[in-house]
Write an enzyme that holds these catalytic residues in place. Structure first.
Site, PDB file in Angstrom:
ATOM      1  N   ASP A   1       0.817  -1.214   0.000  1.00  0.00           N
ATOM      2  CA  ASP A   1       0.000   0.000   0.000  1.00  0.00           C
ATOM      3  C   ASP A   1       0.851   1.263   0.000  1.00  0.00           C
ATOM      4  O   ASP A   1       2.078   1.206   0.173  1.00  0.00           O
ATOM      5  CB  ASP A   1      -0.956   0.000   1.208  1.00  0.00           C
ATOM      6  CG  ASP A   1      -0.281  -0.411   2.514  1.00  0.00           C
ATOM      7  OD1 ASP A   1       0.959  -0.339   2.581  1.00  0.00           O
ATOM      8  OD2 ASP A   1      -0.992  -0.783   3.443  1.00  0.00           O
TER       9      ASP A   1
ATOM     10  N   ASN B   1      -7.287  -2.579  14.643  1.00  0.00           N
ATOM     11  CA  ASN B   1      -8.694  -2.870  14.308  1.00  0.00           C
ATOM     12  C   ASN B   1      -8.822  -4.094  13.397  1.00  0.00           C
ATOM     13  O   ASN B   1      -9.887  -4.349  12.847  1.00  0.00           O
ATOM     14  CB  ASN B   1      -9.350  -1.646  13.644  1.00  0.00           C
ATOM     15  CG  ASN B   1      -8.711  -1.276  12.306  1.00  0.00           C
ATOM     16  OD1 ASN B   1      -7.827  -1.975  11.820  1.00  0.00           O
ATOM     17  ND2 ASN B   1      -9.166  -0.191  11.703  1.00  0.00           N
TER      18      ASN B   1
ATOM     19  N   HIS C   1      -7.150  -4.656  10.567  1.00  0.00           N
ATOM     20  CA  HIS C   1      -6.914  -4.471   9.124  1.00  0.00           C
ATOM     21  C   HIS C   1      -5.630  -5.173   8.694  1.00  0.00           C
ATOM     22  O   HIS C   1      -4.718  -5.385   9.507  1.00  0.00           O
ATOM     23  CB  HIS C   1      -6.926  -2.985   8.718  1.00  0.00           C
ATOM     24  CG  HIS C   1      -5.732  -2.177   9.118  1.00  0.00           C
ATOM     25  ND1 HIS C   1      -5.774  -0.815   9.319  1.00  0.00           N
ATOM     26  CD2 HIS C   1      -4.440  -2.523   9.346  1.00  0.00           C
ATOM     27  CE1 HIS C   1      -4.585  -0.366   9.631  1.00  0.00           C
ATOM     28  NE2 HIS C   1      -3.756  -1.388   9.664  1.00  0.00           N
TER      29      HIS C   1
ATOM     30  N   GLU D   1      -9.622  -1.840   5.610  1.00  0.00           N
ATOM     31  CA  GLU D   1     -10.246  -1.542   6.892  1.00  0.00           C
ATOM     32  C   GLU D   1     -11.458  -2.452   7.119  1.00  0.00           C
ATOM     33  O   GLU D   1     -11.970  -3.067   6.171  1.00  0.00           O
ATOM     34  CB  GLU D   1     -10.678  -0.072   6.908  1.00  0.00           C
ATOM     35  CG  GLU D   1      -9.527   0.919   6.746  1.00  0.00           C
ATOM     36  CD  GLU D   1      -8.692   1.089   8.018  1.00  0.00           C
ATOM     37  OE1 GLU D   1      -8.568   0.123   8.801  1.00  0.00           O
ATOM     38  OE2 GLU D   1      -8.147   2.181   8.215  1.00  0.00           O
TER      39      GLU D   1
HETATM   40  P1  PGA Z   1       2.563  -1.367  12.570  1.00  0.00           P
HETATM   41  O1  PGA Z   1       1.313  -1.300  11.601  1.00  0.00           O
HETATM   42  O2  PGA Z   1       3.480  -2.388  12.005  1.00  0.00           O
HETATM   43  O3  PGA Z   1       3.171   0.007  12.528  1.00  0.00           O
HETATM   44  O4  PGA Z   1       2.052  -1.738  13.915  1.00  0.00           O
HETATM   45  C1  PGA Z   1       0.714  -2.481  11.172  1.00  0.00           C
HETATM   46  C2  PGA Z   1      -0.541  -2.179  10.383  1.00  0.00           C
HETATM   47  O5  PGA Z   1      -1.201  -1.163  10.661  1.00  0.00           O
HETATM   48  O6  PGA Z   1      -0.880  -2.984   9.482  1.00  0.00           O
END
Ligand code: PGA
Length: 243
Positions: A66, A134, A136, A141
């Site tokens: 992404d 959450n 995702h 999302e």
């Molecule tokens: P993080 O993010 O590795 O910074 O915890 C993971 C994500 O949001 O997929």
């Protein structure tokens, strides 16, 4: 889904070793890469392995999950900048073969073309994933269709809040991103999801306790035949089962 609970150091070691082994045993290899704080330790180990001649990235191509909409690649919060600075600039990968979705592409077919491009390159051999608090995966999302391919997403308040730690203020966090879809991710031959820390414990609990449902995007992984979930103790602390 296989679950492994190890220390962060052990997880970085095991995951980087699996990637190195795959590269060393393949004439060509396609990696699916993630940004965020979670994969940083794995990338550090890959750089060290390159520097000690344990692996060469000559025949490796990569596709990132992404990118934020509206951030230029020179912006230090863009995921292109993140990947260049944390991995690509330190290894011998051909930078022209490192693909990151971009909102600069204006063709209306672009989103489909990102998925087509992955397929034309033989598909992703190993996909690395983090998980949002959450649930995702990539920027898919809660509520994202399990049939989704690469698409533009509006980020949820919880994701903007989680990611604001990387920005000077929450107002600077982009509100939209371009993300591989859940179906795109499921096309990978092997998937490794890593979760570190207390902030992920509820998402991990739901992942193992709930049936697959679109309100928990990561739960799509339950129907993939080759997934390992690596958690540190804190991320796994609400699980009844243990590895
Ligand atoms: P993080 O993010 O590795 O910074 O915890 C993971 C994500 O949001 O997929």
């Amino acid at each position: 889904m296989e679950l492994k609970v190890l220390t962060q150091e052990e997880i970085n070691e095991v995951v980087s070793n699996e990637i190195i082994e795959l590269i060393n045993n393949s004439s060509k290899c396609v990696l699916g890469l993630a940004t965020g704080s979670t994969p940083l330790g794995v990338y550090k180990k890959l750089v060290e392995a390159y520097q000690t001649n344990e692996v060469s990235f000559e025949n490796v191509e990569s596709f990132n999950l992404d990118e934020y909409v509206g951030l230029d690649s020179t912006n230090n919060q863009s995921y292109r900048y993140f990947m260049d600075h944390n991995l690509f600039n330190h290894i011998n990968i051909d930078i022209n073969k490192t693909y990151i979705p971009s909102d600069k592409e204006t063709s209306e077919n672009y989103y489909k073309r990102y998925d087509d491009k992955i397929e034309n390159h033989g598909g992703i051999d190993i996909q690395i994933l983090g998980i949002g608090s959450n649930g995702h995966i990539a920027f898919n999302e809660p509520g994202t269709s399990f049939d989704s391919l690469t698409h533009i997403v509006s980020l949820k308040e919880s994701t903007i809040k989680d990611n604001s730690r990387f920005f000077n203020s929450i107002d600077e966090v982009p509100t939209r991103a371009i993300s591989m879809g859940l179906k795109s991710i499921m096309n990978a031959k092997r998937i490794i999801l890593i979760a570190f820390g207390k902030n992920k414990q509820e998402a991990i609990r739901c992942l193992f306790e709930e049936e697959a449902n679109e309100n928990l995007p990561a739960s799509i992984l339950k129907s993939h035949p080759n997934v390992t979930i690596y958690c540190d103790k804190e991320a796994s602390s609400l699980l009844k089962i243990n590895a």
